[in-house]
Motif scaffolding. Sequence first.
Motif, mmCIF file in Angstrom:
data_model
loop_
_atom_site.group_PDB
_atom_site.id
_atom_site.type_symbol
_atom_site.label_atom_id
_atom_site.label_comp_id
_atom_site.label_asym_id
_atom_site.label_seq_id
_atom_site.Cartn_x
_atom_site.Cartn_y
_atom_site.Cartn_z
ATOM 1 N N THR A 4 -63.859 51.468 70.096
ATOM 2 C CA THR A 4 -62.885 50.921 69.399
ATOM 3 C C THR A 4 -62.966 49.387 69.975
ATOM 4 N N LEU A 5 -63.166 48.421 69.057
ATOM 5 C CA LEU A 5 -63.402 46.930 69.617
ATOM 6 C C LEU A 5 -61.990 46.167 69.274
ATOM 7 N N ASP A 6 -61.822 45.156 70.125
ATOM 8 C CA ASP A 6 -60.721 44.117 69.870
ATOM 9 C C ASP A 6 -61.130 43.019 69.744
ATOM 10 N N ALA A 7 -60.788 42.343 68.822
ATOM 11 C CA ALA A 7 -61.461 40.987 68.691
ATOM 12 C C ALA A 7 -60.366 39.661 68.424
ATOM 13 N N VAL A 25 -65.240 39.358 71.110
ATOM 14 C CA VAL A 25 -65.055 40.793 70.680
ATOM 15 C C VAL A 25 -65.569 41.598 71.954
ATOM 16 N N THR A 26 -64.676 42.460 72.341
ATOM 17 C CA THR A 26 -64.604 43.278 73.466
ATOM 18 C C THR A 26 -64.380 44.873 73.118
ATOM 19 N N ALA A 27 -65.148 45.738 73.567
ATOM 20 C CA ALA A 27 -64.980 47.222 73.454
ATOM 21 C C ALA A 27 -63.982 47.383 74.333
ATOM 22 N N THR A 65 -69.319 43.137 75.050
ATOM 23 C CA THR A 65 -68.678 41.823 74.792
ATOM 24 C C THR A 65 -69.612 41.103 74.094
#
Length: 83
Positions: A4-7, A25-27, A65
Amino acid sequence: GTGTLDAVLPARLEGGAISIADGTVTARPPGGVIRLAPGIAQGAGQPGLDFALRALANFTYSQLTAAVDYTASGDLTLAVTLQ
């Protein structure tokens, strides 16, 4: 792949052209897996790129990242860190 990535990709639209400055972008933990299609992982005929593609053919990561910049002229800069 999995994970799951957050951006945060602050996009700007100016004169019909999109740009992104200082995007990230970070996982999320615990990470995941990157899998490339066999045709892509076979390489592009460039030693450094081919090495990276083979490494990413089935890569398990705990951290991911990326810094993202995209200019209105279409130049994309990605600085990716995988562990």
